[in-house]
Design a protein around this motif. Structure first.
Motif, PDB file in Angstrom:
ATOM      1  N   ALA A   1      68.770  18.404  24.323  1.00  0.00           N
ATOM      2  CA  ALA A   1      67.901  19.542  23.994  1.00  0.00           C
ATOM      3  C   ALA A   1      67.002  19.272  22.793  1.00  0.00           C
ATOM      4  O   ALA A   1      66.875  20.106  21.894  1.00  0.00           O
ATOM      5  CB  ALA A   1      68.752  20.801  23.770  1.00  0.00           C
ATOM      6  N   LEU A   2      66.368  18.093  22.763  1.00  0.00           N
ATOM      7  CA  LEU A   2      65.422  17.777  21.678  1.00  0.00           C
ATOM      8  C   LEU A   2      64.038  18.297  22.069  1.00  0.00           C
ATOM      9  O   LEU A   2      63.749  18.491  23.249  1.00  0.00           O
ATOM     10  CB  LEU A   2      65.354  16.259  21.473  1.00  0.00           C
TER      11      LEU A   2
ATOM     12  N   ASN B   1      76.403  25.409  13.986  1.00  0.00           N
ATOM     13  CA  ASN B   1      75.346  24.742  14.757  1.00  0.00           C
ATOM     14  C   ASN B   1      76.004  24.108  15.960  1.00  0.00           C
ATOM     15  O   ASN B   1      77.177  23.734  15.890  1.00  0.00           O
ATOM     16  CB  ASN B   1      74.677  23.638  13.929  1.00  0.00           C
ATOM     17  N   THR B   2      75.252  23.983  17.048  1.00  0.00           N
ATOM     18  CA  THR B   2      75.861  23.437  18.266  1.00  0.00           C
ATOM     19  C   THR B   2      75.133  22.173  18.708  1.00  0.00           C
ATOM     20  O   THR B   2      73.900  22.110  18.659  1.00  0.00           O
ATOM     21  CB  THR B   2      75.805  24.480  19.411  1.00  0.00           C
ATOM     22  N   VAL B   3      75.914  21.180  19.143  1.00  0.00           N
ATOM     23  CA  VAL B   3      75.359  19.978  19.770  1.00  0.00           C
ATOM     24  C   VAL B   3      75.811  20.008  21.226  1.00  0.00           C
ATOM     25  O   VAL B   3      77.006  20.077  21.506  1.00  0.00           O
ATOM     26  CB  VAL B   3      75.875  18.687  19.085  1.00  0.00           C
TER      27      VAL B   3
ATOM     28  N   ARG C   1      61.882  12.397  13.388  1.00  0.00           N
ATOM     29  CA  ARG C   1      61.897  13.003  12.043  1.00  0.00           C
ATOM     30  C   ARG C   1      61.652  14.517  12.123  1.00  0.00           C
ATOM     31  O   ARG C   1      62.383  15.304  11.517  1.00  0.00           O
ATOM     32  CB  ARG C   1      60.820  12.337  11.179  1.00  0.00           C
ATOM     33  N   ASP C   2      60.636  14.929  12.914  1.00  0.00           N
ATOM     34  CA  ASP C   2      60.299  16.348  12.986  1.00  0.00           C
ATOM     35  C   ASP C   2      61.362  17.153  13.740  1.00  0.00           C
ATOM     36  O   ASP C   2      61.587  18.322  13.442  1.00  0.00           O
ATOM     37  CB  ASP C   2      58.918  16.547  13.629  1.00  0.00           C
ATOM     38  N   ASN C   3      62.017  16.495  14.698  1.00  0.00           N
ATOM     39  CA  ASN C   3      63.133  17.158  15.375  1.00  0.00           C
ATOM     40  C   ASN C   3      64.225  17.486  14.361  1.00  0.00           C
ATOM     41  O   ASN C   3      64.757  18.598  14.346  1.00  0.00           O
ATOM     42  CB  ASN C   3      63.711  16.258  16.470  1.00  0.00           C
ATOM     43  N   VAL C   4      64.547  16.504  13.513  1.00  0.00           N
ATOM     44  CA  VAL C   4      65.634  16.695  12.548  1.00  0.00           C
ATOM     45  C   VAL C   4      65.209  17.712  11.475  1.00  0.00           C
ATOM     46  O   VAL C   4      66.008  18.519  11.004  1.00  0.00           O
ATOM     47  CB  VAL C   4      66.051  15.335  11.919  1.00  0.00           C
TER      48      VAL C   4
ATOM     49  N   ALA D   1      70.229  14.513  17.956  1.00  0.00           N
ATOM     50  CA  ALA D   1      70.760  15.878  18.099  1.00  0.00           C
ATOM     51  C   ALA D   1      71.822  16.147  17.034  1.00  0.00           C
ATOM     52  O   ALA D   1      71.881  17.233  16.448  1.00  0.00           O
ATOM     53  CB  ALA D   1      71.343  16.065  19.493  1.00  0.00           C
ATOM     54  N   LEU D   2      72.634  15.141  16.764  1.00  0.00           N
ATOM     55  CA  LEU D   2      73.689  15.287  15.750  1.00  0.00           C
ATOM     56  C   LEU D   2      73.074  15.442  14.358  1.00  0.00           C
ATOM     57  O   LEU D   2      73.436  16.343  13.592  1.00  0.00           O
ATOM     58  CB  LEU D   2      74.598  14.056  15.808  1.00  0.00           C
ATOM     59  N   ALA D   3      72.099  14.560  14.043  1.00  0.00           N
ATOM     60  CA  ALA D   3      71.439  14.619  12.728  1.00  0.00           C
ATOM     61  C   ALA D   3      70.755  15.980  12.555  1.00  0.00           C
ATOM     62  O   ALA D   3      70.815  16.588  11.488  1.00  0.00           O
ATOM     63  CB  ALA D   3      70.420  13.489  12.610  1.00  0.00           C
TER      64      ALA D   3
END
Ligand code: ATP
Length: 383
Positions: A82-83, A75-77, A90-93, A140-142
């Motif tokens: 880029a959210l 996976n890339t951060v 919550r929904d992003n994660v 983004a990290l989560a």
């Protein structure tokens, strides 16, 4: 994870040139180098956003060639978070887990756990535009970590944040990486960031890897002139190896003295540079040796070119015979000592303990540039 002979060309230009790397499981591994050295291209090839022209990428033992990015165990951060702007934190994660059709209860448990880990449990229902830059990068990290990738790729993730926030997040990222035990491959051009966070660092220059080592090693024992200059201040004294005895070399420095140091594989007659880090140098009046130094201290004479007060330390630049300039950091622990430091134009003696002098070769890429320049060719003409 391993890279074997990875090469990437864009037209005639070779951005990454036959790189081999072995990255251990659970390691915080950093690709460090100046702008354009090929670190992002290397990361993008691991991620699957770019295909190498040659070589193999092995993740957990299998070759990932030909696999699209979303099918790779990575996976890339990115620097730009880029959210999804219309989704809550919550929904992003949760997004990646939903796409993989993970059960509702498990998604909820894992998302809560990751939001807790990055300190954003209270912001779970906000939208990205209601968060600070640092908070957005935590989301983004989560979002990346919740998918439990084998390898997490991070491309200058703290690059857009201000210095203070960056420093705080560096330590936090390191803590999170240790807690979850996922391999991190981290790209940065910031040497301090690399030294702070990494288990090991690959220093890149013009598409090649000049050294792979632990932070202490790249700082204390740089392999090449490029690494010595890129990590820290370029305190290089040119010289030539006059003789070898056991693993020691006698090196005649252009500055007018002969010093003894670990040979580091250099041969008699070979040109090299001696490095002494600024905080390992002591300054005294010409002909004297600083009182802190033992009987085995080595020294060289020079003239103070400048003296700058930096708060915690005073930085002197001392010019040696032959023109090389050495930076000396004198800690401002004692006010009377600080006031007695020599000023511009003073003739001084610089000294160091033998264990703090280190011999390096000229970088191949730097030598190539010097050769081109000597032949009157610039880079574009050479290309
Ligand atoms: P930075 O820190 O500036 O991002 P970098 O070390 O990550 O630098 P890369 O982005 O890997 O560098 O680029 C390496 C070299 O390849 C650069 O000279 C760049 O201009 C070139 N390059 C990268 N992508 C392309 C492309 N798609 N087409 C042509 N050249 C490219």
């Amino acid at each position: 994870m391993s890279l074997r002979g990875i090469t990437k060309r864009f037209g005639e230009f070779t951005a990454v040139d036959d790189i081999d790397l072995d990255i251990k499981e659970g390691e915080f591994f950093t690709l460090l180098g100046p702008s354009g050295c090929g670190k992002t291209t290397t990361l993008r090839m691991i991620a699957g956003f770019e295909e190498p022209n040659a070589g193999q990428i092995l993740v957990a033992g299998s070759d990932v060639a030909g696999l699209p990015a979303h099918k790779r165990p990575t996976n890339t951060v990115f620097q730009s978070y880029a959210l999804f702007p219309h989704l809550t934190v919550r929904d992003n994660v949760a997004y990646g887990l939903k796409r993989k059709r993970v059960g509702k209860d498990e998604i909820s448990k894992r998302v809560d756990e990751e939001l807790q880990r990055v300190g954003l449990a209270a912001e779970a229902n906000r939208k990205p535009n209601q968060l600070s830059g640092g908070q957005q990068q935590r989301v983004a990290l989560a979002r990346a970590v919740v998918n439990l990738p084998k390898v997490l790729l991070l491309d200058e993730p703290l690059g857009a944040l201000d210095l203070k926030l960056r420093k705080g997040l560096q330590l936090e990222l390191k803590r999170i990486q240790q807690e979850i035990g996922i391999t991190f491959v981290y790209v940065t051009h910031d040497q301090e960031e690399a030294l702070t966070m990494s288990d090991r660092i690959a220093v890149m220059n013009r598409g090649i890897v000049e050294q792979v080592a632990e932070p202490v090693e790249v700082y204390e024992r740089p392999a090449t002139t490029f690494v010595a200059g890129f990590i820290g201040v370029s305190n290089l004294m040119p010289g030539v190896v006059r003789s070898l005895s056991g693993d020691k070399a006698e090196v005649e420095l252009e500055a007018g003295v002969t010093v003894s140091a670990e040979a580091n594989g250099l041969a008699t007659g070979e040109q090299c540079h001696a490095v002494v880090r600024p905080e390992k140098l002591f300054v005294a009046k010409k002909g004297e040796v600083a009182p802190q130094q033992g009987a085995d201290a080595q020294s060289v004479d020079g003239v103070v070119a400048s003296s700058v007060y930096l708060g915690t330390a005073t930085q002197l630049v001392v010019e040696l015979r032959g023109g090389s300039r050495m930076t000396v950091l004198c800690p401002n622990t004692d006010e009377s000592e600080r006031q007695s430091l020599p000023g511009g134009g003073a003739e001084v003696s610089l000294s160091w303990t033998p264990e703090h002098i280190h011999l390096v070769r000229e970088s191949d890429s730097e030598r190539a540039t010097a050769d081109h320049e000597a032949l009157g060719m610039d880079r574009s003409a050479a290309a």
